[in-house]
Motif scaffolding. Structure first.
Motif, PDB file in Angstrom:
ATOM      1  N   GLY A  84       0.823  -1.208   0.000  1.00  0.00           N
ATOM      2  CA  GLY A  84       0.000   0.000   0.000  1.00  0.00           C
ATOM      3  C   GLY A  84       0.850   1.247   0.000  1.00  0.00           C
ATOM      4  O   GLY A  84       2.091   1.192   0.012  1.00  0.00           O
ATOM      5  N   PHE A  85       0.185   2.405  -0.032  1.00  0.00           N
ATOM      6  CA  PHE A  85       0.867   3.689   0.032  1.00  0.00           C
ATOM      7  C   PHE A  85       0.795   4.271   1.436  1.00  0.00           C
ATOM      8  O   PHE A  85      -0.160   4.018   2.179  1.00  0.00           O
ATOM      9  CB  PHE A  85       0.236   4.694  -0.945  1.00  0.00           C
ATOM     10  CG  PHE A  85       0.448   4.369  -2.391  1.00  0.00           C
ATOM     11  CD1 PHE A  85       1.701   3.996  -2.873  1.00  0.00           C
ATOM     12  CD2 PHE A  85      -0.609   4.453  -3.296  1.00  0.00           C
ATOM     13  CE1 PHE A  85       1.889   3.705  -4.219  1.00  0.00           C
ATOM     14  CE2 PHE A  85      -0.431   4.163  -4.638  1.00  0.00           C
ATOM     15  CZ  PHE A  85       0.826   3.793  -5.100  1.00  0.00           C
ATOM     16  N   GLU A  86       1.789   5.056   1.778  1.00  0.00           N
ATOM     17  CA  GLU A  86       1.774   5.842   3.011  1.00  0.00           C
ATOM     18  C   GLU A  86       1.524   7.293   2.624  1.00  0.00           C
ATOM     19  O   GLU A  86       2.151   7.807   1.690  1.00  0.00           O
ATOM     20  CB  GLU A  86       3.106   5.701   3.743  1.00  0.00           C
ATOM     21  CG  GLU A  86       3.165   6.444   5.064  1.00  0.00           C
ATOM     22  CD  GLU A  86       4.497   6.267   5.774  1.00  0.00           C
ATOM     23  OE1 GLU A  86       4.871   7.176   6.557  1.00  0.00           O
ATOM     24  OE2 GLU A  86       5.169   5.242   5.540  1.00  0.00           O
ATOM     25  N   TYR A  87       0.590   7.941   3.333  1.00  0.00           N
ATOM     26  CA  TYR A  87       0.152   9.281   2.955  1.00  0.00           C
ATOM     27  C   TYR A  87       0.535  10.315   4.008  1.00  0.00           C
ATOM     28  O   TYR A  87       0.610  10.030   5.206  1.00  0.00           O
ATOM     29  CB  TYR A  87      -1.370   9.315   2.781  1.00  0.00           C
ATOM     30  CG  TYR A  87      -1.880   8.519   1.609  1.00  0.00           C
ATOM     31  CD1 TYR A  87      -2.122   9.131   0.382  1.00  0.00           C
ATOM     32  CD2 TYR A  87      -2.149   7.144   1.731  1.00  0.00           C
ATOM     33  CE1 TYR A  87      -2.614   8.405  -0.696  1.00  0.00           C
ATOM     34  CE2 TYR A  87      -2.636   6.412   0.651  1.00  0.00           C
ATOM     35  CZ  TYR A  87      -2.869   7.050  -0.560  1.00  0.00           C
ATOM     36  OH  TYR A  87      -3.345   6.337  -1.614  1.00  0.00           O
ATOM     37  N   ASP A  88       0.753  11.534   3.536  1.00  0.00           N
ATOM     38  CA  ASP A  88       0.781  12.734   4.370  1.00  0.00           C
ATOM     39  C   ASP A  88      -0.335  13.615   3.842  1.00  0.00           C
ATOM     40  O   ASP A  88      -0.181  14.285   2.813  1.00  0.00           O
ATOM     41  CB  ASP A  88       2.130  13.443   4.261  1.00  0.00           C
ATOM     42  CG  ASP A  88       2.205  14.685   5.157  1.00  0.00           C
ATOM     43  OD1 ASP A  88       1.228  14.947   5.882  1.00  0.00           O
ATOM     44  OD2 ASP A  88       3.229  15.394   5.110  1.00  0.00           O
ATOM     45  N   GLY A  89      -1.470  13.584   4.494  1.00  0.00           N
ATOM     46  CA  GLY A  89      -2.654  14.203   3.934  1.00  0.00           C
ATOM     47  C   GLY A  89      -3.093  13.397   2.724  1.00  0.00           C
ATOM     48  O   GLY A  89      -3.354  12.201   2.829  1.00  0.00           O
TER      49      GLY A  89
END
Length: 430
Positions: free
Chosen positions: A44-49
């Motif tokens: 998966g992806f890791e998000y900042d906002g």
């Protein structure tokens, strides 16, 4: 175990009981079952906002049976499993435009010579040198395939000369090479009238080739080489329809004739919907010469007709509108074209390098953009979908993979990370 073909095993492939890896020179060991532990997969992806700032991965145990993924399990110690040592597993790469049948690769170094007489001057040169090249074409094709494999490609679409000088010999020699390499490599073949359909009377040879084991009917610059658009294009389309083949046409023409050729093909494909999804233009440099609004219009028309573009990603004075093609949903592939021959000497064998070049050209520098750029090397298959959901590998999928020394797809593209192993339908190629 059955031993077939010729191949090598990677340094990490140490079997149960500490068996010695297969030598570079020994027959490739083909396993009905292959179990790998410590395989790194993207999750998966890791998000900042809303911004993707990293790609999540974890270690898994992967089981392959009869060339397909049979199980993807939480990682666990296993004496019977091969240790992948944390290498990242990605879909293997696909070279979608290359000429395996005519190459200097495997021989002495030769740079290209100064061109004279344009494309017809190059045709004259080919007519002169092809008889000598055919003497070693099978062996050199095998070496070229091995180069592609070493860069992580287990598949190629190869154009193969069909013209009066070679007749069907170039095709037969390439088919021999592919037969010898079939345990670790697959190819689609395009019957390619390099010297023009009618300029050198290649049409009868093309009719013969269409009845052989080829997948696409090819063509080249109909206006420049054959002097008109309609006659050669109609011949190609009819031959494809008559023999249930696809179409893949070289189009280097970048002026009005190039645009008219694209428009003519779009109209004919729309009239014959059976050709949708199996028709391609290779190079299609005219797209790089159009104004932005015209590029958008043509990209939309190509997408509606389901005509793909096989781009070699030229740069400098000509940059292809690949972002625009992607925006409208046009299928885009890439390839090495000529590794080293009388046309070109720039090929490296790596389509991952092509994905890196695309990312640089279009400023795809973020984690998300780099991860999406991988699809150019794999021909549209990436581990995570655009929302970050894991979509590969899936149970039952063909086990066509590379193990690569990278933490994620984005790093692999950015660094052109080294490929440590290629597995083709469960067979360890190296």
């Amino acid at each position: 175990m059955t031993t077939l073909g010729v191949g090598i095993a990677p340094s990490w492939l140490i079997g149960k009981g500490g068996e010695t890896p297969v030598s570079l020179k020994e027959p490739l060991t083909i396993l009905k079952r292959l179990k790998l532990k410590n395989v790194r997969l993207e999750t998966g992806f890791e998000y900042d906002g809303e911004e993707v700032i990293a790609t999540k991965t974890d270690l898994f145990t992967v089981e392959i049976v009869d060339g397909k993924f049979a199980a993807i399990l939480p990682n666990a110690p296993s004496a019977s499993a091969v240790d992948a040592k944390g290498l990242l597993m990605l879909p293997s790469f696909r070279d979608m435009h290359i000429h395996l049948d005519k190459t200097f690769y495997g021989g002495s170094w030769q740079a290209v010579r100064k061109r004279t007489g344009g494309v017809k001057g190059m045709i004259a040169l080919e007519q002169k040198i092809l008889p000598e090249m055919l003497k070693t074409s099978t062996e050199r094709a095998e070496k070229l395939i091995a180069l592609l494999q070493s860069c992580g490609s287990g598949f190629a679409r190869s154009h193969v000369n069909i013209e009066p000088t070679s007749g069907l010999t170039s095709l037969k020699h390439l088919q021999q090479a592919l037969e010898r390499k079939k345990q670790g490599f697959e190819a689609e073949l395009v019957a390619f009238p390099q010297h023009g359909l009618f300029y050198t009377d290649a049409a009868p040879w093309m009719k013969e080739a269409a009845q052989m084991n080829i997948d696409f009917i090819g063509g080249v610059d109909p206006y420049t080489v054959d002097g008109e658009i309609k006659k050669p294009m109609d011949f190609i389309i009819k031959l494809a329809l008559d023999h249930n083949k696809g179409i893949d046409i070289h189009l280097h023409e970048s002026g009005d004739s190039g645009l008219k050729t694209v428009e003519y093909l779009i109209d004919r494909v729309n009239e014959n919907p059976v050709l949708k999804g199996k028709t391609y233009l290779s190079h299609c440099f005219v797209l790089g010469r159009l104004e932005k609004s015209k590029q958008e219009e043509m990209a939309d028309k190509l997408a509606q007709a389901q005509i793909g573009i096989m781009s070699t990603i030229p740069f400098g004075g000509l940059i292809m509108p690949i972002p625009t093609l992607y925006k409208y949903g046009v299928q885009v592939g890439t390839g090495n074209d000529s590794i080293i021959d009388h046309w070109n000497t720039w090929g490296t064998g790596s389509v991952l390098q092509k994905a890196n070049l695309m990312a640089q050209l279009y400023g795809y520098g973020t984690e998300y953009q780099l991860s999406r750029s991988l699809k150019l090397a794999t021909y549209n298959l990436v581990p995570l979908d655009d929302k970050g959901k894991q979509q590969w590998p899936g149970i039952g999928d063909d086990a066509n993979v590379v193990l690569i020394d990278a933490s994620c797809s984005a790093e692999a593209v950015s660094r052109i990370s080294p490929v440590r192993s290629l597995i083709h339908k469960g067979t360890v190629v190296f």
